[in-house]
Design a protein around this motif. Structure first.
Motif, mmCIF file in Angstrom:
data_model
loop_
_atom_site.group_PDB
_atom_site.id
_atom_site.type_symbol
_atom_site.label_atom_id
_atom_site.label_comp_id
_atom_site.label_asym_id
_atom_site.label_seq_id
_atom_site.Cartn_x
_atom_site.Cartn_y
_atom_site.Cartn_z
ATOM 1 N N VAL A 208 0.449 -1.063 0.539
ATOM 2 C CA VAL A 208 -0.033 0.152 0.331
ATOM 3 C C VAL A 208 0.893 0.979 -0.049
ATOM 4 C CG1 VAL A 208 -2.323 0.794 0.774
ATOM 5 C CG2 VAL A 208 -1.444 -0.933 1.194
ATOM 6 N N ALA A 209 0.797 2.294 -0.985
ATOM 7 C CA ALA A 209 1.529 3.553 -0.975
ATOM 8 C C ALA A 209 0.610 4.385 -1.548
ATOM 9 C CB ALA A 209 2.715 3.443 -1.815
ATOM 10 N N TRP A 210 0.874 5.713 -1.601
ATOM 11 C CA TRP A 210 0.212 7.054 -1.908
ATOM 12 C C TRP A 210 0.938 7.759 -2.225
ATOM 13 C CZ3 TRP A 210 -0.462 4.646 3.159
ATOM 14 C CH2 TRP A 210 -0.083 5.015 4.127
ATOM 15 N N GLY A 211 0.592 8.960 -2.905
ATOM 16 C CA GLY A 211 0.875 10.066 -3.471
ATOM 17 C C GLY A 211 2.434 9.327 -4.076
ATOM 18 N N SER A 212 3.362 10.285 -4.084
ATOM 19 C CA SER A 212 4.568 10.090 -4.876
ATOM 20 C C SER A 212 5.266 8.830 -4.063
ATOM 21 C CB SER A 212 5.470 11.274 -4.809
ATOM 22 O OG SER A 212 5.750 11.222 -3.686
ATOM 23 N N MET A 213 4.963 8.180 -3.975
ATOM 24 C CA MET A 213 5.374 7.123 -2.966
ATOM 25 C C MET A 213 4.963 5.830 -3.549
ATOM 26 S SD MET A 213 8.066 6.592 -0.664
ATOM 27 C CE MET A 213 8.320 8.861 -1.257
ATOM 28 N N LEU A 214 3.500 5.722 -4.209
ATOM 29 C CA LEU A 214 3.340 4.492 -5.424
ATOM 30 C C LEU A 214 3.756 5.019 -6.950
ATOM 31 C CD1 LEU A 214 0.835 3.036 -5.724
ATOM 32 C CD2 LEU A 214 -0.292 4.815 -7.437
ATOM 33 N N GLN A 215 4.617 5.613 -7.029
ATOM 34 C CA GLN A 215 5.984 5.726 -7.951
ATOM 35 C C GLN A 215 6.820 4.623 -8.027
ATOM 36 O OE1 GLN A 215 5.014 7.001 -11.094
ATOM 37 N NE2 GLN A 215 2.971 8.022 -10.685
ATOM 38 N N ARG A 216 7.347 5.282 -6.473
ATOM 39 C CA ARG A 216 8.460 4.297 -5.930
ATOM 40 C C ARG A 216 8.607 3.186 -5.753
ATOM 41 N NH1 ARG A 216 13.116 7.872 -2.332
ATOM 42 N NH2 ARG A 216 12.763 9.044 -4.367
ATOM 43 N N VAL A 217 6.981 2.884 -5.263
ATOM 44 C CA VAL A 217 6.516 1.633 -4.939
ATOM 45 C C VAL A 217 7.146 0.706 -6.282
ATOM 46 C CG1 VAL A 217 4.631 0.138 -4.334
ATOM 47 C CG2 VAL A 217 5.827 1.610 -2.759
ATOM 48 N N MET A 218 6.489 1.211 -7.483
ATOM 49 C CA MET A 218 6.523 0.778 -8.846
ATOM 50 C C MET A 218 7.022 -0.028 -9.733
ATOM 51 S SD MET A 218 2.951 0.364 -9.184
ATOM 52 C CE MET A 218 1.762 0.444 -11.187
ATOM 53 N N LYS A 219 7.987 1.143 -9.534
ATOM 54 C CA LYS A 219 8.889 0.512 -9.745
ATOM 55 C C LYS A 219 10.421 -0.305 -8.298
ATOM 56 C CE LYS A 219 10.847 5.405 -11.930
ATOM 57 N NZ LYS A 219 11.338 6.229 -12.376
ATOM 58 N N ALA A 220 10.008 -0.494 -7.129
ATOM 59 C CA ALA A 220 10.375 -1.518 -6.580
ATOM 60 C C ALA A 220 9.928 -2.637 -7.104
ATOM 61 C CB ALA A 220 10.272 -0.809 -5.076
ATOM 62 N N VAL A 221 8.724 -3.074 -7.260
ATOM 63 C CA VAL A 221 8.588 -4.130 -7.170
ATOM 64 C C VAL A 221 8.652 -4.575 -8.059
ATOM 65 C CG1 VAL A 221 6.393 -3.614 -5.422
ATOM 66 C CG2 VAL A 221 5.782 -3.353 -8.105
ATOM 67 N N GLU A 222 9.409 -4.280 -9.146
ATOM 68 C CA GLU A 222 9.414 -4.658 -10.150
ATOM 69 C C GLU A 222 10.144 -6.347 -10.317
ATOM 70 O OE1 GLU A 222 11.628 -2.613 -12.708
ATOM 71 O OE2 GLU A 222 10.202 -1.322 -13.952
ATOM 72 N N GLY A 223 9.472 -7.428 -10.531
ATOM 73 C CA GLY A 223 10.317 -8.870 -10.352
ATOM 74 C C GLY A 223 9.737 -9.628 -9.337
ATOM 75 N N TYR A 224 8.372 -8.995 -8.882
ATOM 76 C CA TYR A 224 7.928 -9.184 -7.180
ATOM 77 C C TYR A 224 6.487 -9.566 -7.459
ATOM 78 C CZ TYR A 224 12.085 -7.935 -4.503
ATOM 79 O OH TYR A 224 13.115 -7.791 -3.450
#
Length: 320
Positions: A208-224
């Motif tokens: 779960v993430a919101w605001g600008s952290m969502l963009q960061r999470v979407m990159k971080a979860v690549e491969g998961y």
């Protein structure tokens, strides 16, 4: 369909709502002739005039207080506070008056107003310009708290907020103002307040993430195999979407840039622990900012949750 950034999408939402409903007025510091500190209201003063796009004195309490009065007597004000860190001067107007006017008057009056403000760190500005204290306002019964994560939902959520019968705090992630472009249709569309979206489907862990952290999470979860939830509305929070996802994945990571202690991630974790503990396969992990004031530019990259910290949390919970 036109590609717009978030500034352009919010400007379009304001323009279309002002054209649709002459009760909609804008007020705030420099929102008129200068078009706002980030130029979000650019061109609206020339189009709608000084009676509907109002430059105010530098007084956050007066801006929100005036908006409460306007809303109680039939207008639909959209007040701008230049940065979330400046809104504390108007805390009393929001909590004591805007949030309570419906119950205080037993429904005789409501406060259909929107308070827009940039929030969040990452633009490397001085103190009070990078605050992420959304949890304060989620603790205010009677005020909705909305956070868009991109241009498309910024327009739809803002249109819905302006039409809502109660006060809405609309937090605009400053880092995303010009970072991302999306297709944003002209014309009317709204996104329901209080409803989350699945930004990325997955089956092994819920993030779960919101605001600008969502963009960061979407990159971080690549491969998961991660399911990413974008709440869009923080209060009222869409618990149903959250619980359905956690019951499927059995794991939860919450990412926010606000300080860890008493951040909204704690409430999300408590909700899952209470309502879905038998579905959990591992501990709930929060990735958040440290419990310190937002630092100056040199340290801001150490303050914000990094992709490495997010991936470390995913690796940890997936061990269970």
């Amino acid at each position: 369909m036109t590609q717009l950034n978030m500034v352009q999408a919010i400007n379009l939402a304001l323009r279309e709502e002002m054209a649709r409903d002459d009760r909609v007025v804008l007020l705030g510091e420099d929102v008129g002739r200068d078009g706002g500190v980030f130029r979000v209201t650019e061109g609206l003063f020339e189009e709608f005039g000084p009676e509907r796009v109002i430059d105010t004195p530098l007084s956050e309490s007066a801006i929100v207080g005036a908006a409460v009065g306007m809303a109680a007597y039939g207008l639909r004000p959209v007040a701008e506070i230049q940065f979330l860190g400046f809104i504390y001067a108007a805390f009393d107007q929001l909590f004591t008056h805007a949030a309570r006017i419906r119950t205080r008057s037993r429904g005789r009056f409501t406060a259909p107003l929107v308070v827009r403000t940039p929030y969040g760190a990452g633009i490397k500005a001085p103190e009070l310009h990078e605050e992420s204290t959304e949890a304060f306002f989620c603790h205010m019964p009677g005020v909705k708290v909305v956070v868009p994560s991109g241009p498309y939902n910024a327009k739809g959520l803002l249109m819905a907020a302006i039409r809502d019968p109660d006060p809405v705090l609309f937090l605009e992630p400053t880092r995303l103002y010009r970072m991302v472009k999306e297709e944003v249709p002209e014309g009317e569309y709204t996104l329901p307040l209080g409803k989350a979206r699945i930004a990325r489907p997955g089956g092994a862990v819920t993030v779960v993430a919101w605001g600008s952290m969502l963009q960061r999470v979407m990159k971080a979860v690549e491969g998961y195999d991660a399911e990413v939830i974008d709440p869009m509305t923080l209060s009222p929070f869409d618990g149903e979407t959250l619980l359905d996802s956690v019951k499927k994945t059995g794991r939860l990571v919450v990412v926010h840039e606000a300080p860890l202690t008493c951040g909204l991630g704690a409430e999300i974790a408590a909700t899952v622990a209470q309502e879905a503990i038998l579905h959990l396969r591992g501990p709930i992990i929060r990735v958040a900012g440290p419990d310190v004031p937002v630092p100056l530019a040199k340290l801001i990259d150490h303050y914000l949750p990094s992709p490495e910290r997010i991936r470390a949390a995913l690796d940890e919970v997936l061990q269970y």
